[in-house]
Write a protein that holds these residues in place. Structure first.
Motif, PDB file in Angstrom:
ATOM      1  N   ILE A  15      49.023  65.219   6.970  1.00  0.00           N
ATOM      2  CA  ILE A  15      49.921  64.364   7.755  1.00  0.00           C
ATOM      3  C   ILE A  15      49.131  63.161   8.237  1.00  0.00           C
ATOM      4  N   LYS A  16      49.486  61.988   7.713  1.00  0.00           N
ATOM      5  CA  LYS A  16      48.805  60.772   8.142  1.00  0.00           C
ATOM      6  C   LYS A  16      49.164  60.470   9.594  1.00  0.00           C
ATOM      7  N   ASP A  17      48.166  60.206  10.400  1.00  0.00           N
ATOM      8  CA  ASP A  17      48.361  59.870  11.813  1.00  0.00           C
ATOM      9  C   ASP A  17      49.095  60.987  12.556  1.00  0.00           C
ATOM     10  N   GLN A  18      48.676  62.233  12.320  1.00  0.00           N
ATOM     11  CA  GLN A  18      49.282  63.350  13.037  1.00  0.00           C
ATOM     12  C   GLN A  18      49.133  63.165  14.540  1.00  0.00           C
ATOM     13  N   VAL A  19      50.202  63.449  15.270  1.00  0.00           N
ATOM     14  CA  VAL A  19      50.160  63.381  16.737  1.00  0.00           C
ATOM     15  C   VAL A  19      49.399  64.593  17.248  1.00  0.00           C
ATOM     16  N   MET A  20      48.300  64.349  17.925  1.00  0.00           N
ATOM     17  CA  MET A  20      47.465  65.412  18.458  1.00  0.00           C
ATOM     18  C   MET A  20      47.383  65.314  19.978  1.00  0.00           C
ATOM     19  N   ALA A  21      47.282  66.475  20.621  1.00  0.00           N
ATOM     20  CA  ALA A  21      47.148  66.523  22.082  1.00  0.00           C
ATOM     21  C   ALA A  21      45.700  66.669  22.522  1.00  0.00           C
ATOM     22  N   THR A  22      44.785  66.722  21.590  1.00  0.00           N
ATOM     23  CA  THR A  22      43.380  66.972  21.881  1.00  0.00           C
ATOM     24  C   THR A  22      42.822  65.969  22.892  1.00  0.00           C
ATOM     25  N   ASP A  23      42.256  66.527  23.973  1.00  0.00           N
ATOM     26  CA  ASP A  23      41.605  65.728  25.023  1.00  0.00           C
ATOM     27  C   ASP A  23      42.546  64.731  25.697  1.00  0.00           C
ATOM     28  N   LYS A  24      43.839  64.978  25.651  1.00  0.00           N
ATOM     29  CA  LYS A  24      44.805  64.074  26.265  1.00  0.00           C
ATOM     30  C   LYS A  24      45.476  64.712  27.478  1.00  0.00           C
ATOM     31  N   ASN A  25      45.920  63.846  28.371  1.00  0.00           N
ATOM     32  CA  ASN A  25      46.797  64.282  29.454  1.00  0.00           C
ATOM     33  C   ASN A  25      48.216  64.302  28.899  1.00  0.00           C
ATOM     34  N   VAL A  26      48.755  65.509  28.744  1.00  0.00           N
ATOM     35  CA  VAL A  26      50.051  65.695  28.095  1.00  0.00           C
ATOM     36  C   VAL A  26      51.115  66.013  29.150  1.00  0.00           C
ATOM     37  N   ILE A  27      52.256  65.343  29.038  1.00  0.00           N
ATOM     38  CA  ILE A  27      53.406  65.686  29.871  1.00  0.00           C
ATOM     39  C   ILE A  27      54.566  66.031  28.949  1.00  0.00           C
ATOM     40  N   LEU A  52      50.774  54.266  25.752  1.00  0.00           N
ATOM     41  CA  LEU A  52      51.168  54.974  26.965  1.00  0.00           C
ATOM     42  C   LEU A  52      49.945  55.289  27.816  1.00  0.00           C
ATOM     43  N   THR A  53      50.042  54.997  29.117  1.00  0.00           N
ATOM     44  CA  THR A  53      48.928  55.310  30.023  1.00  0.00           C
ATOM     45  C   THR A  53      49.360  56.196  31.191  1.00  0.00           C
ATOM     46  N   ALA A  54      50.656  56.162  31.537  1.00  0.00           N
ATOM     47  CA  ALA A  54      51.104  56.926  32.702  1.00  0.00           C
ATOM     48  C   ALA A  54      52.626  57.038  32.705  1.00  0.00           C
ATOM     49  N   LEU A  55      53.120  57.931  33.563  1.00  0.00           N
ATOM     50  CA  LEU A  55      54.552  58.075  33.819  1.00  0.00           C
ATOM     51  C   LEU A  55      54.815  57.843  35.295  1.00  0.00           C
ATOM     52  N   LYS A  56      55.894  57.147  35.573  1.00  0.00           N
ATOM     53  CA  LYS A  56      56.343  56.983  36.948  1.00  0.00           C
ATOM     54  C   LYS A  56      57.554  57.884  37.146  1.00  0.00           C
ATOM     55  N   THR A  57      57.530  58.706  38.189  1.00  0.00           N
ATOM     56  CA  THR A  57      58.616  59.657  38.435  1.00  0.00           C
ATOM     57  C   THR A  57      59.139  59.531  39.859  1.00  0.00           C
ATOM     58  N   ILE A  58      60.264  60.191  40.064  1.00  0.00           N
ATOM     59  CA  ILE A  58      60.832  60.301  41.406  1.00  0.00           C
ATOM     60  C   ILE A  58      61.452  61.686  41.544  1.00  0.00           C
ATOM     61  N   ASN A  59      61.333  62.267  42.717  1.00  0.00           N
ATOM     62  CA  ASN A  59      61.952  63.563  42.960  1.00  0.00           C
ATOM     63  C   ASN A  59      63.465  63.383  43.139  1.00  0.00           C
ATOM     64  N   THR A 112      59.642  59.169  47.095  1.00  0.00           N
ATOM     65  CA  THR A 112      58.936  60.252  46.384  1.00  0.00           C
ATOM     66  C   THR A 112      58.380  59.798  45.034  1.00  0.00           C
ATOM     67  N   GLU A 113      58.315  58.473  44.821  1.00  0.00           N
ATOM     68  CA  GLU A 113      57.779  57.983  43.553  1.00  0.00           C
ATOM     69  C   GLU A 113      56.318  58.411  43.391  1.00  0.00           C
ATOM     70  N   LYS A 114      55.945  58.663  42.130  1.00  0.00           N
ATOM     71  CA  LYS A 114      54.568  59.092  41.854  1.00  0.00           C
ATOM     72  C   LYS A 114      54.168  58.619  40.458  1.00  0.00           C
ATOM     73  N   ILE A 115      52.899  58.283  40.302  1.00  0.00           N
ATOM     74  CA  ILE A 115      52.345  57.892  39.010  1.00  0.00           C
ATOM     75  C   ILE A 115      51.495  59.044  38.475  1.00  0.00           C
ATOM     76  N   TRP A 116      51.764  59.435  37.242  1.00  0.00           N
ATOM     77  CA  TRP A 116      51.042  60.540  36.605  1.00  0.00           C
ATOM     78  C   TRP A 116      50.278  59.996  35.389  1.00  0.00           C
ATOM     79  N   PRO A 117      48.963  60.145  35.338  1.00  0.00           N
ATOM     80  CA  PRO A 117      48.229  59.739  34.132  1.00  0.00           C
ATOM     81  C   PRO A 117      48.759  60.508  32.921  1.00  0.00           C
ATOM     82  N   CYS A 118      48.992  59.796  31.824  1.00  0.00           N
ATOM     83  CA  CYS A 118      49.572  60.458  30.653  1.00  0.00           C
ATOM     84  C   CYS A 118      49.227  59.681  29.388  1.00  0.00           C
ATOM     85  N   ASP A 119      48.677  60.397  28.411  1.00  0.00           N
ATOM     86  CA  ASP A 119      48.373  59.802  27.102  1.00  0.00           C
ATOM     87  C   ASP A 119      49.403  60.199  26.045  1.00  0.00           C
ATOM     88  N   LEU A 120      50.095  61.330  26.290  1.00  0.00           N
ATOM     89  CA  LEU A 120      51.079  61.827  25.331  1.00  0.00           C
ATOM     90  C   LEU A 120      52.250  62.431  26.098  1.00  0.00           C
TER      91      LEU A 120
END
Length: 486
Positions: free
Chosen positions: A272-284, A362-369, A388-396
Motif C-alpha cells: 500500500i503506497k503511503d499507508q496511513v500509520m499511527a506509529t509514534d503519533k497522537n491519535v484521536i 493536521l496538528t491538533a483538534l479543537k473541541t467543546i463539551n 469548555t473549549e480545549k486544544i488536543w495535540p493530534c497527528d492522526l
C-alpha cells in the motif's frame, strides 16, 4: 434440559486472552478457547425456558436451548446440525456478533447470561476440526440463474440458500477478495481471514461462482445482468459519514474504514503506497462504536504515541438502564478488548475544528463539551457548554462515524427506487424492489446493522427469490433434499 439447576451449579466462564503486551505485537486472533468440559458446563447453564427469549433476541431465531443441551451432552455433531439449520455462518457470528441473544437470556435477569456466542463459536470450530463440514451441492439444477451483487454476509447467505434450491449462482464482488466488510472492514485480530476462505472454498465446491474485481455499474455494464433470471443486491451501506467541520480536509484526517482496509491488505502481503500509520503519533478516534474500537486496536499495534477516543453521546451506564429493560438490547457501557489495550475515552465532546499547519498537515483538534436537551415530541437538541473549549495535540484523526446508507450507483443504473434514508426500497417485510426481477437484502435494504441481521436478511431474501423463480416456499438445507423454511 441438559442439567437440572445447572445454572446454579456452574458460573459463567468466558474465553481468556493472551496478555496485552504480547498480542499487540501482531494482528492474529488472541482468544484462548475453553476446554471441552468447561464448554459442556456452559451449555448446562441453559435453563431450557418454557419461553426462550433468546430466540426473539436473535434475528436468525437460532434454536439455542437445543444446541446448548447437545453441547452439555457432548453431542457436538447434533449441536452443529441444529446450529446450521438456522445460521449459515456461525464462524462469523460466533466472533463478531454483539450477541443480542445473550441480552435476552432469561437467566440474565438474575445472573450472568448463558455464554451463547462462545458456545456457538466452538460448535462450528469443532465441526471444522472434525471434518464434518463438507461441500453438499444440490442433487439437481433448476435451470434458473441468479446474480448476487456483494459478497458480505447477506450476499453469501443469499447465495448459499439459493444454490441449495438448485439455482445457478454467480456472486460479484468489487474488491479483490470475497467477504465484503468481513474481509477488509474487520481487523484480522478479531477474525483471521482464513475463516472466510475456508467457507468460500466450501461454497465454491457446492457450485457457486465468485467473480472478484467486478464493480457492477462501474467496470461491468449492468446490461450484462440481463441474462440472469433474478438479481439480488447485497452491496451494503458503504457511504461513509463525515463531519461539516472546518479543517476536515487536513492531511491526517482519515476515514476509519480506509485506515482499517489498508492495514488488513498489508497483513496479507499487499503493498500500500503511503499507508496511513499511527506509529509514534497522537491519535484521536472520533466515534465510540465497534469501528472506533477497531481503530484503537489497530493504532495500538502500530505503536501510537497516544490514543484518545471522542464520543458525542453521554457515557452509558455500567449496568442495564431502566430505559432498556430485559429482554431489550440494553443501553450499557461496552469495554472491548481494544479499549483494554490502552485508550483515553471521552464522552459528551464535539470536534469544532481540525487545526492544520501552513502545509495543510493536521496538528491538533479543537473541541467543546456538550450536553443533550430532551424536548418531548422532538429530537434531542445538542447544547454546547460555553467555556469548555480545549486544544488536543493530534497527528492522526480517524473518523469512525458509521455510514449514511448504500451507494446510489446500482439504484440509478437499474432503476431501483430508494426511500428517504437512501436505502433500496422494498415493501414492508419484503425483499423485492420495484423492478420485479431485482431483490435486495442486508444493509443495502435496512441500513447499517448487525452481521446477524445481514445473514437473516440474506436467508429471507433467498426465500422470496425462490418463490419468484419456482413458486416454492421452502428451501433445501442439504443436497439430499431435506426441506426447511428459509
Amino acid at each position: 434440559m441438559g442439567q437440572i439447576e445447572g445454572f446454579k451449579i456452574h458460573k459463567r466462564e468466558n474465553e481468556s486472552t493472551t496478555p496485552v503486551k504480547e498480542r499487540i505485537k501482531n494482528f492474529q486472533e488472541f482468544t484462548i478457547p475453553l476446554k471441552n468440559d468447561s464448554l459442556k458446563n456452559q451449555g448446562a447453564r441453559c435453563m431450557s425456558c418454557g419461553v426462550p427469549f433468546c430466540h426473539s433476541g436473535c434475528p436468525l431465531g437460532n434454536l439455542i436451548p437445543d444446541f446448548n443441551e447437545m453441547v452439555h451432552k457432548g453431542e457436538w455433531k447434533k449441536a452443529l446440525d441444529i446450529l446450521h439449520a438456522t445460521n449459515n455462518f456461525p464462524e462469523f457470528t460466533g466472533r463478531l456478533c454483539p450477541a443480542p441473544c445473550e441480552k435476552a437470556c432469561v437467566l440474565g435477569i438474575i445472573n450472568e447470561p448463558v455464554s451463547i456466542e462462545n458456545i456457538e463459536k466452538y460448535i462450528i470450530e469443532k465441526g471444522f476440526s472434525e471434518g464434518w463440514i463438507l461441500p453438499n451441492p444440490p442433487i439437481q439444477r433448476t435451470g434458473k440463474s441468479v446474480a448476487v451483487i456483494g459478497s458480505g454476509p447477506a450476499g453469501l447467505a443469499t447465495a448459499q440458500q439459493l444454490n441449495r434450491a438448485g439455482h445457478t449462482i454467480t456472486v460479484f464482488e468489487r474488491d479483490d477478495a470475497i467477504g465484503g466488510l468481513l474481509r477488509y472492514g474487520i481487523p484480522n485480530f478479531k477474525m483471521e481471514k482464513g475463516i472466510i476462505d475456508r467457507r468460500v472454498a466450501i461454497l465454491e465446491a457446492e457450485g457457486i461462482t465468485f467473480k472478484t474485481n467486478v464493480n457492477v455499474g462501474v467496470n461491468f455494464h449492468v446490461e450484462h445482468l440481463d441474462s440472469f433470471d433474478s438479481i439480488v443486491l447485497c452491496g451494503g451501506a458503504t457511504e461513509k459519514r463525515s463531519l461539516p467541520t472546518p479543517g476536515i480536509d487536513a492531511d491526517g484526517v482519515v476515514q476509519a474504514m480506509d485506515f482499517l482496509t489498508q492495514q488488513t491488505k498489508v497483513v496479507f502481503g499487499q503493498e500500500i503506497k503511503d499507508q496511513v500509520m499511527a506509529t509514534d503519533k497522537n491519535v484521536i478516534v472520533i466515534g465510540g462504536g465497534d469501528t472506533g474500537s477497531d481503530c484503537i486496536g489497530t493504532s495500538n499495534r502500530h505503536g501510537a504515541k497516544s490514543i484518545i477516543n471522542f464520543e458525542i453521546m453521554p457515557k452509558p451506564p455500567e449496568h442495564r438502564s431502566p430505559k432498556t429493560p430485559w429482554p431489550y438490547w440494553p443501553l450499557q457501557l461496552k469495554t472491548s478488548t481494544s479499549h483494554k489495550e490502552g485508550v483515553e475515552r471521552n464522552w459528551l465532546i464535539n470536534t469544532k475544528e481540525f487545526i492544520k499547519d501552513k502545509n495543510g498537515k493536521l496538528t491538533a483538534l479543537k473541541t467543546i463539551n456538550v450536553k443533550w436537551k430532551m424536548i418531548p415530541g422532538e429530537r434531542p437538541k445538542l447544547i454546547e457548554i460555553e467555556g469548555t473549549e480545549k486544544i488536543w495535540p493530534c497527528d492522526l484523526a480517524l473518523l469512525a462515524l458509521g455510514f449514511t446508507g448504500p451507494e446510489s450507483t446500482l439504484a440509478d443504473k437499474l432503476g431501483v427506487e430508494t426511500n428517504v434514508r437512501s436505502n433500496y426500497k422494498t415493501e414492508y417485510g419484503k425483499y423485492q424492489t420495484n423492478v420485479p426481477k431485482i431483490f435486495t437484502a442486508g444493509d443495502m435494504r435496512r441500513g447499517q446493522s448487525l452481521i446477524v441481521w445481514a445473514i437473516s436478511e440474506g436467508r429471507e431474501a433467498a426465500k422470496e427469490v425462490n418463490k419468484y423463480l419456482s413458486e416454492k416456499d421452502v428451501l433445501p438445507t442439504k443436497g439430499k433434499g431435506d426441506l426447511l423454511s428459509a
